[in-house]
Design an enzyme around this catalytic site. Structure first.
Site, PDB file in Angstrom:
ATOM      1  N   LYS A  38      34.910  61.682  43.887  1.00  0.00           N
ATOM      2  CA  LYS A  38      33.670  61.689  44.674  1.00  0.00           C
ATOM      3  C   LYS A  38      33.892  61.595  46.184  1.00  0.00           C
ATOM      4  O   LYS A  38      33.087  62.104  46.950  1.00  0.00           O
ATOM      5  CB  LYS A  38      32.759  60.542  44.217  1.00  0.00           C
ATOM      6  CG  LYS A  38      32.095  60.778  42.875  1.00  0.00           C
ATOM      7  CD  LYS A  38      31.089  59.693  42.568  1.00  0.00           C
ATOM      8  CE  LYS A  38      30.431  59.905  41.228  1.00  0.00           C
ATOM      9  NZ  LYS A  38      29.422  58.888  40.921  1.00  0.00           N
ATOM     10  N   GLY A  68      26.301  44.126  43.227  1.00  0.00           N
ATOM     11  CA  GLY A  68      27.373  45.132  43.240  1.00  0.00           C
ATOM     12  C   GLY A  68      27.449  45.845  44.579  1.00  0.00           C
ATOM     13  O   GLY A  68      26.460  45.863  45.347  1.00  0.00           O
ATOM     14  N   ALA A  69      28.638  46.391  44.873  1.00  0.00           N
ATOM     15  CA  ALA A  69      28.842  47.127  46.129  1.00  0.00           C
ATOM     16  C   ALA A  69      29.745  48.336  45.887  1.00  0.00           C
ATOM     17  O   ALA A  69      30.409  48.810  46.800  1.00  0.00           O
ATOM     18  CB  ALA A  69      29.444  46.214  47.190  1.00  0.00           C
ATOM     19  N   GLY A  70      29.793  48.831  44.652  1.00  0.00           N
ATOM     20  CA  GLY A  70      30.608  49.999  44.305  1.00  0.00           C
ATOM     21  C   GLY A  70      29.836  51.289  44.591  1.00  0.00           C
ATOM     22  O   GLY A  70      28.864  51.292  45.364  1.00  0.00           O
ATOM     23  N   GLY A  71      30.274  52.381  43.959  1.00  0.00           N
ATOM     24  CA  GLY A  71      29.681  53.692  44.219  1.00  0.00           C
ATOM     25  C   GLY A  71      28.175  53.736  43.964  1.00  0.00           C
ATOM     26  O   GLY A  71      27.425  54.273  44.786  1.00  0.00           O
ATOM     27  N   ALA A  72      27.720  53.183  42.854  1.00  0.00           N
ATOM     28  CA  ALA A  72      26.291  53.233  42.531  1.00  0.00           C
ATOM     29  C   ALA A  72      25.493  52.403  43.530  1.00  0.00           C
ATOM     30  O   ALA A  72      24.438  52.838  44.026  1.00  0.00           O
ATOM     31  CB  ALA A  72      26.059  52.741  41.102  1.00  0.00           C
ATOM     32  N   THR A 131      32.963  63.449  39.395  1.00  0.00           N
ATOM     33  CA  THR A 131      32.942  62.057  38.975  1.00  0.00           C
ATOM     34  C   THR A 131      34.336  61.481  39.235  1.00  0.00           C
ATOM     35  O   THR A 131      35.160  62.121  39.912  1.00  0.00           O
ATOM     36  CB  THR A 131      32.430  61.936  37.514  1.00  0.00           C
ATOM     37  OG1 THR A 131      32.374  60.548  37.190  1.00  0.00           O
ATOM     38  CG2 THR A 131      33.316  62.660  36.510  1.00  0.00           C
ATOM     39  N   ASN A 166      28.468  63.651  44.569  1.00  0.00           N
ATOM     40  CA  ASN A 166      28.573  63.872  43.126  1.00  0.00           C
ATOM     41  C   ASN A 166      28.031  65.241  42.734  1.00  0.00           C
ATOM     42  O   ASN A 166      28.073  65.614  41.570  1.00  0.00           O
ATOM     43  CB  ASN A 166      27.842  62.766  42.335  1.00  0.00           C
ATOM     44  CG  ASN A 166      26.344  62.894  42.425  1.00  0.00           C
ATOM     45  OD1 ASN A 166      25.818  63.362  43.435  1.00  0.00           O
ATOM     46  ND2 ASN A 166      25.644  62.500  41.386  1.00  0.00           N
TER      47      ASN A 166
HETATM   48  P1  NDP Z   1      32.396  50.967  40.751  1.00  0.00           P
HETATM   49  O1  NDP Z   1      33.643  50.709  40.012  1.00  0.00           O
HETATM   50  O2  NDP Z   1      32.410  51.735  42.028  1.00  0.00           O
HETATM   51  O3  NDP Z   1      31.680  49.549  41.076  1.00  0.00           O
HETATM   52  C1  NDP Z   1      31.555  48.555  40.098  1.00  0.00           C
HETATM   53  C2  NDP Z   1      30.814  47.366  40.697  1.00  0.00           C
HETATM   54  O4  NDP Z   1      30.606  46.420  39.651  1.00  0.00           O
HETATM   55  C3  NDP Z   1      31.575  46.654  41.801  1.00  0.00           C
HETATM   56  O5  NDP Z   1      30.671  46.231  42.794  1.00  0.00           O
HETATM   57  C4  NDP Z   1      32.180  45.453  41.071  1.00  0.00           C
HETATM   58  O6  NDP Z   1      32.366  44.319  41.910  1.00  0.00           O
HETATM   59  C5  NDP Z   1      31.067  45.151  40.081  1.00  0.00           C
HETATM   60  N1  NDP Z   1      31.529  44.359  38.927  1.00  0.00           N
HETATM   61  C6  NDP Z   1      32.352  44.750  37.931  1.00  0.00           C
HETATM   62  N2  NDP Z   1      32.531  43.748  37.039  1.00  0.00           N
HETATM   63  C7  NDP Z   1      31.790  42.696  37.514  1.00  0.00           C
HETATM   64  C8  NDP Z   1      31.553  41.384  37.045  1.00  0.00           C
HETATM   65  N3  NDP Z   1      32.095  40.934  35.895  1.00  0.00           N
HETATM   66  N4  NDP Z   1      30.716  40.586  37.760  1.00  0.00           N
HETATM   67  C9  NDP Z   1      30.148  41.027  38.897  1.00  0.00           C
HETATM   68  N5  NDP Z   1      30.343  42.265  39.398  1.00  0.00           N
HETATM   69  C10 NDP Z   1      31.155  43.092  38.714  1.00  0.00           C
HETATM   70  O7  NDP Z   1      31.411  51.659  39.693  1.00  0.00           O
HETATM   71  P2  NDP Z   1      30.086  52.509  39.989  1.00  0.00           P
HETATM   72  O8  NDP Z   1      29.343  51.858  41.096  1.00  0.00           O
HETATM   73  O9  NDP Z   1      30.422  53.946  40.106  1.00  0.00           O
HETATM   74  O10 NDP Z   1      29.302  52.331  38.614  1.00  0.00           O
HETATM   75  C11 NDP Z   1      28.694  51.102  38.269  1.00  0.00           C
HETATM   76  C12 NDP Z   1      27.853  51.313  37.032  1.00  0.00           C
HETATM   77  O11 NDP Z   1      26.782  52.199  37.339  1.00  0.00           O
HETATM   78  C13 NDP Z   1      28.632  51.957  35.871  1.00  0.00           C
HETATM   79  O12 NDP Z   1      28.329  51.237  34.695  1.00  0.00           O
HETATM   80  C14 NDP Z   1      28.072  53.356  35.782  1.00  0.00           C
HETATM   81  O13 NDP Z   1      28.040  53.816  34.453  1.00  0.00           O
HETATM   82  C15 NDP Z   1      26.657  53.134  36.300  1.00  0.00           C
HETATM   83  N6  NDP Z   1      26.080  54.342  36.883  1.00  0.00           N
HETATM   84  C16 NDP Z   1      24.874  54.759  36.399  1.00  0.00           C
HETATM   85  C17 NDP Z   1      24.281  55.891  36.886  1.00  0.00           C
HETATM   86  C18 NDP Z   1      22.985  56.330  36.313  1.00  0.00           C
HETATM   87  O14 NDP Z   1      22.596  57.482  36.563  1.00  0.00           O
HETATM   88  N7  NDP Z   1      22.255  55.489  35.596  1.00  0.00           N
HETATM   89  C19 NDP Z   1      24.910  56.696  37.962  1.00  0.00           C
HETATM   90  C20 NDP Z   1      26.150  56.117  38.450  1.00  0.00           C
HETATM   91  C21 NDP Z   1      26.714  54.999  37.904  1.00  0.00           C
HETATM   92  P3  NDP Z   1      33.728  44.050  42.762  1.00  0.00           P
HETATM   93  O15 NDP Z   1      33.709  44.986  43.937  1.00  0.00           O
HETATM   94  O16 NDP Z   1      33.603  42.616  43.168  1.00  0.00           O
HETATM   95  O17 NDP Z   1      34.866  44.331  41.810  1.00  0.00           O
END
Ligand code: NDP
Length: 286
Positions: free
Chosen positions: A71, A131-135, A67, A92
């Site tokens: 990753k 969103g465009a992060g890891g998930a 984690t 992961n």
């Molecule tokens: P990252 O930090 O990689 O990505 C976070 C994303 O959220 C980015 O795209 C970011 O946008 C966006 N974001 C954050 N704040 C805001 C906001 N106020 N408005 C709009 N967009 C926002 O995190 P992960 O992708 O790793 O995780 C995201 C969520 O997924 C977490 O809460 C995690 O707990 C959950 N998760 C759940 C899993 C499950 O099994 N259910 C597995 C993995 C993760 P920007 O790029 O513009 O900053």
């Protein structure tokens, strides 16, 4: 033959990791299946990953979860990757196959399984992801490989959104496009499946929801959230009010944990025990 006092070892490396409940869920599953496995939740700082991965080999661990912040970095210590992990560029889950370390990404697969358990499939569907992060990366790649027709990525940081769309267009058969998110966005009307893959709504910020025009959610959409604590997010409540079918983040979490269990042990995971254990940890008991 004498009694064996040695347990098989798996676990997780991360930092921060103290509040990660995966170990409780996996150990409940091992007990249920009578397997002598231990899941170690280990704090590993960014600069110590190489030593920790050498430890996986030295201790002949069956595998490990990665984690934050490992990753992506872990790729350089692995021998083989699954197709999805290679495209996503993040791992992961590692399985130790007779000394060869194989990496996969089970976040997106956990999502797909939860979606299919709800009777839905991404094949031929138009999917919108917030969103465009890891998930988001893991979910979008798995949906694309599973035959999604189009994927729309909405992300506040433009560069992140465009990088993900380029990846999907180049490496998968789907057609991806980026939508700028600079105020309450309207969900494209052709959306079949809408996913919140941002961290908005995660505990303790349970009073927050993504900034979208909620009336653009229609009753024929399937609306999913990655947030699992608390899984009954405001986002999903708004979708339910508009008649949409909803899929919460607990299913994704349990299914990725179940997949890890199966890949490590070769035994089918006792999912119901895993769900109950997590609900208990999150104080969600019925
Ligand atoms: P990252 O930090 O990689 O990505 C976070 C994303 O959220 C980015 O795209 C970011 O946008 C966006 N974001 C954050 N704040 C805001 C906001 N106020 N408005 C709009 N967009 C926002 O995190 P992960 O992708 O790793 O995780 C995201 C969520 O997924 C977490 O809460 C995690 O707990 C959950 N998760 C759940 C899993 C499950 O099994 N259910 C597995 C993995 C993760 P920007 O790029 O513009 O900053």
């Amino acid at each position: 033959m004498g009694k064996c006092y040695r347990s098989e070892l798996v676990g997780a490396f991360g930092c921060p990791i103290d509040e990660n409940p995966t170990g409780v869920m996996e150990e409940a599953a091992f007990r249920e299946k009578g397997l002598d496995y231990r899941y170690l939740t280990v704090k590993v700082q960014k600069e110590d990953l190489e030593a920790a991965m050498n430890g996986v080999r030295a201790f002949q661990m069956k595998g490990i979860n990665l984690t934050i912040p490992h990753k992506v970095e872990v790729l350089k210590y692995l021998d083989e990757l699954s197709e999805a992990a290679e495209i996503i560029g993040a791992v992961n889950l590692v399985v130790n196959r007779d000394g060869k370390l194989w990496g996969d990404n089970t976040d997106g697969k956990g999502f797909l399984t939860a979606l299919r358990e709800a009777g839905e499939d991404p094949k031929g569907k138009n999917i919108t992801i917030l969103g465009a992060g890891g998930a988001a990366r893991a979910i979008s790649v798995e949906c694309a490989l599973a035959g999604a027709k189009t994927i729309t990525i909405c992300n506040v940081k433009r560069d992140q959104g465009i990088i993900l769309c380029d990846l999907l267009n180049k490496r998968t058969p789907t057609k991806a496009n980026y939508v700028i998110w600079d105020g309450p966005i309207t969900i494209p009307h052709h959306t079949d499946i809408l996913v919140n893959a941002t961290s908005v709504g995660l505990y303790p910020h349970v009073d927050q929801r993504p900034d979208i025009n909620y009336d653009s959610i229609k009753a024929n959409m399937v609306v999913c959230d990655v947030i699992f604590n608390d899984p009954n997010t405001l986002f999903l409540q708004e979708a339910e009010k508009r008649g949409a079918k909803t899929v919460n983040g607990l299913g994704m979490l349990v299914n990725q944990g179940a997949l890890n269990f199966q890949l490590w042990t070769g035994v089918e995971a006792p999912k119901e025990i895993m769900v109950q254990t997590l609900k208990h940890e999150f104080c969600l008991d019925d």
